[in-house]
Write a protein that holds these residues in place. Structure first.
Motif, short mmCIF file in Angstrom:
data_model
loop_
_atom_site.label_atom_id
_atom_site.label_comp_id
_atom_site.label_asym_id
_atom_site.label_seq_id
_atom_site.Cartn_x
_atom_site.Cartn_y
_atom_site.Cartn_z
N ARG B 12 53.78 -25.67 -88.14
CA ARG B 12 52.58 -26.07 -87.41
C ARG B 12 51.37 -25.76 -88.27
NH1 ARG B 12 51.67 -27.82 -82.76
NH2 ARG B 12 49.56 -26.97 -82.79
N LEU B 152 30.26 -42.54 -92.30
CA LEU B 152 29.87 -43.05 -90.98
C LEU B 152 29.82 -44.57 -90.99
CD1 LEU B 152 27.01 -40.58 -89.95
CD2 LEU B 152 29.27 -40.79 -88.91
N LYS B 158 28.00 -45.39 -84.92
CA LYS B 158 26.56 -45.39 -84.64
C LYS B 158 26.25 -44.14 -83.84
CE LYS B 158 25.96 -49.68 -86.20
NZ LYS B 158 25.26 -49.92 -87.48
N ARG B 159 25.77 -43.11 -84.50
CA ARG B 159 25.58 -41.81 -83.86
C ARG B 159 24.15 -41.32 -84.11
NH1 ARG B 159 30.67 -40.58 -81.33
NH2 ARG B 159 29.72 -38.51 -81.05
N ALA B 161 22.27 -38.99 -82.86
CA ALA B 161 22.04 -37.54 -82.95
C ALA B 161 22.50 -37.00 -84.30
CB ALA B 161 22.78 -36.82 -81.82
N LEU B 289 47.46 -37.54 -79.46
CA LEU B 289 46.50 -36.97 -78.51
C LEU B 289 45.63 -35.93 -79.21
CD1 LEU B 289 45.38 -36.63 -75.67
CD2 LEU B 289 47.27 -35.08 -75.16
N GLU B 290 46.23 -35.14 -80.09
CA GLU B 290 45.48 -34.09 -80.80
C GLU B 290 44.37 -34.70 -81.66
OE1 GLU B 290 48.23 -31.54 -82.72
OE2 GLU B 290 46.93 -29.80 -82.52
N LEU B 293 41.56 -36.09 -79.42
CA LEU B 293 40.68 -35.04 -78.89
C LEU B 293 39.80 -34.44 -80.00
CD1 LEU B 293 43.00 -33.24 -76.33
CD2 LEU B 293 41.06 -34.72 -75.86
N ARG B 296 36.67 -36.26 -80.30
CA ARG B 296 35.67 -35.98 -79.26
C ARG B 296 34.87 -34.71 -79.52
NH1 ARG B 296 36.21 -39.05 -74.49
NH2 ARG B 296 34.23 -38.03 -74.00
N ALA B 299 30.87 -34.74 -80.26
CA ALA B 299 29.79 -34.68 -79.26
C ALA B 299 29.16 -33.29 -79.19
CB ALA B 299 30.35 -35.07 -77.89
N GLU B 300 29.98 -32.25 -79.13
CA GLU B 300 29.42 -30.90 -79.01
C GLU B 300 28.73 -30.46 -80.31
OE1 GLU B 300 33.11 -27.90 -79.34
OE2 GLU B 300 33.50 -29.70 -78.21
N GLU B 302 27.09 -32.54 -82.30
CA GLU B 302 25.78 -33.21 -82.25
C GLU B 302 24.83 -32.45 -81.32
OE1 GLU B 302 26.78 -37.89 -83.00
OE2 GLU B 302 27.27 -37.05 -81.04
N TYR B 303 25.34 -31.97 -80.22
CA TYR B 303 24.54 -31.16 -79.29
C TYR B 303 23.94 -29.96 -80.03
CZ TYR B 303 23.83 -27.72 -75.52
OH TYR B 303 23.32 -26.75 -74.70
N GLU B 304 24.76 -29.27 -80.81
CA GLU B 304 24.26 -28.11 -81.57
C GLU B 304 23.24 -28.55 -82.63
OE1 GLU B 304 24.79 -25.12 -80.75
OE2 GLU B 304 26.63 -25.16 -79.56
#
Lengths: 125, 317
Positions: B12, B152, B158-159, B161, B289-290, B293, B296, B299-300, B302-304
């Motif tokens: 792993r 990008l 297209k981001r 942030a 799935l990994e 995710l 995704r 997003a967090e 970009e928030y920071e």
């Protein structure tokens, strides 16, 4: 049993079922599993929770996108930012804060500041 | 596979490459075999190049896994592979930050990680074994920004942030005063610890010539503290302990403002890598799935980034 595919009064709604199933995975299934299987079950539960929050915030995301478009006066936001025309722009920064808070609520609501989390929760449908 | 190979099984970890555990008859030591995953990301070196980087760093005294051999012959394992001695310990970042039975004395571990990074930064451009890394860029920071924007664009992402953060970095990243080998993924989660301390530095596939502040900031960035945001050095110790270890070993001073700017870059870079990982899934090349995710996570990050770059923190071009 109802003969119609539509929900009748008293039937649990789809969002309730989704919440229930993720809670079931987390609290009833995952604890009894071996680490590898537990990891995968929790991953699946997390994805489902995210998808549910995405759906509940679809309209808010669209409005946040419009807020960014307004902040750059309808220009392509990427071109406007890269060119330096919006350096340090207060209005654009506010729009980006709103957009990123909504997006982060979908993935990691725990890291939002309390006030931001409350604001986004108020937008959930 | 030769008869003397007792077992080969997947390990792993290694989100980008495939790792296999190899045991050989009558050998006490176990080995890790690394091959390329079905899909990879743009900034990742080949296994052959990674092997030469590890050889060079190991020779410079860095605590890398001991490199054993690189094999081009695809008839042995189905594709080329590199073999390393297996270092013992735990790498999982989320466990290391919580499990105090690991890593030994945490302040000593933090200083040790600073010292180990300084050893990597002893490798300088001109080393013939690393000629494939190319000529060091005149302005590594801006070269890196251009690469992120290219990625990008290639992804069609297209981001706004993220672009906001990259533009801030255009204006605020310092010009490098020295250029060295940088590990490029030096963080909690990419080193092994046992109950006494550090055993190995892992995952050298992104190494390149750059500003040493790049690695220092990557290690300290909030996004790599695994929830222990109070422990600014990788979620394991105080930032100053890490700096002390680095400065004693290197004899060079760390520019604190440069690290702060490079921490914004760390978030932007991780966001771009996350988007690349997500694309491995969404392109259909590697449904997972990994990976989905991981995409995704952007997003967090970009928030920071948006929180780290308020209008009051912008200087004029």
């Amino acid at each position: 049993m109802s003969e119609t595919p539509h929900l009748q009064t008293g039937e649990p709604a789809g969002e309730d079922l989704l919440k229930l199933s993720t809670s079931h995975l987390r609290t009833r299934i995952a604890p009894g599993l071996e680490p590898e299987a537990r990891y995968n079950v929790l991953l699946a539960a997390r994805a489902a929770e995210m998808a549910w929050r995405d759906c509940s915030l679809a309209a808010a995301r669209e409005e946040a996108s419009r807020g960014i478009a307004r902040a750059v006066n309808g220009q392509d936001p990427i071109a406007a930012i890269r060119s330096g025309q919006r350096d340090g722009d207060v209005v654009l920064h506010g729009a980006l804060l709103a957009m990123t808070a909504i997006a982060t609520y979908s993935t990691r609501p725990d890291i939002l500041k309390d006030k931001e989390r409350s604001s986004v929760e108020a937008l959930c449908e | 596979m030769p008869d003397s190979v007792l077992t080969v099984g997947p390990l792993r970890g290694g989100a980008i490459q495939e790792n296999w555990l190899v045991k050989i008859k009558d050998f006490d030591v176990e080995y890790v075999l690394r091959t390329d995953a079905p899909a990879t990301i743009r900034s990742s070196h080949s296994r052959a190049e990674e092997f030469r980087i590890v050889q060079t760093a190991y020779a410079a005294g860095a605590r890398a896994p001991r490199p054993v051999l690189y094999c081009e012959d695809a008839t042995i394992f189905g594709k080329p592979f590199a073999l390393y001695e297996k270092a013992e310990g735990v790498a999982l970042g989320s466990r290391i930050v919580k499990d105090m039975s690991l890593g030994g004395d945490r302040r000593e571990l933090t200083r040790m990680l600073g010292r180990e990074l300084a050893k990597i930064h002893r490798v300088l451009p001109g080393d013939p074994d690393l000629a494939f890394l190319g000529v060091p860029p005149v302005d590594p920071a801006r070269t890196h920004l251009a690469q992120l924007r290219d990625t990008l664009d290639a992804l069609g992402a297209k981001r706004p942030a993220l672009e906001w953060g990259l533009r801030w970095l255009d204006l605020h990243l310092p010009h490098a005063e020295r250029v060295t080998l940088v590990h490029s993924d030096y963080r909690t989660g990419n080193y092994l610890v046992d109950d006494t301390g550090l055993t190995a530095i892992l995952d050298w596939e992104f190494a390149h010539w750059g500003d040493p502040h790049f690695d220092i900031a990557w290690f300290c960035a909030k996004c790599w503290r695994f929830g222990r945001t109070d422990l600014e050095a990788g979620g394991i110790g105080p930032r100053e302990d890490f700096y002390v270890g680095y400065e004693i070993e290197s004899g060079a001073s760390i520019d604190r403002d440069a690290v702060a700017a490079y921490e914004v870059l760390a978030h932007a870079r991780w966001a771009v890598i996350a988007l690349e990982q997500g694309e491995r899934h969404s392109s259909g090349r590697e449904p997972s799935l990994e990976l989905a995710l991981t995409g995704r996570i952007a997003a967090e990050l970009e928030y920071e980034i948006v929180h780290m770059t308020p209008p009051g923190r912008w200087r004029q071009a």
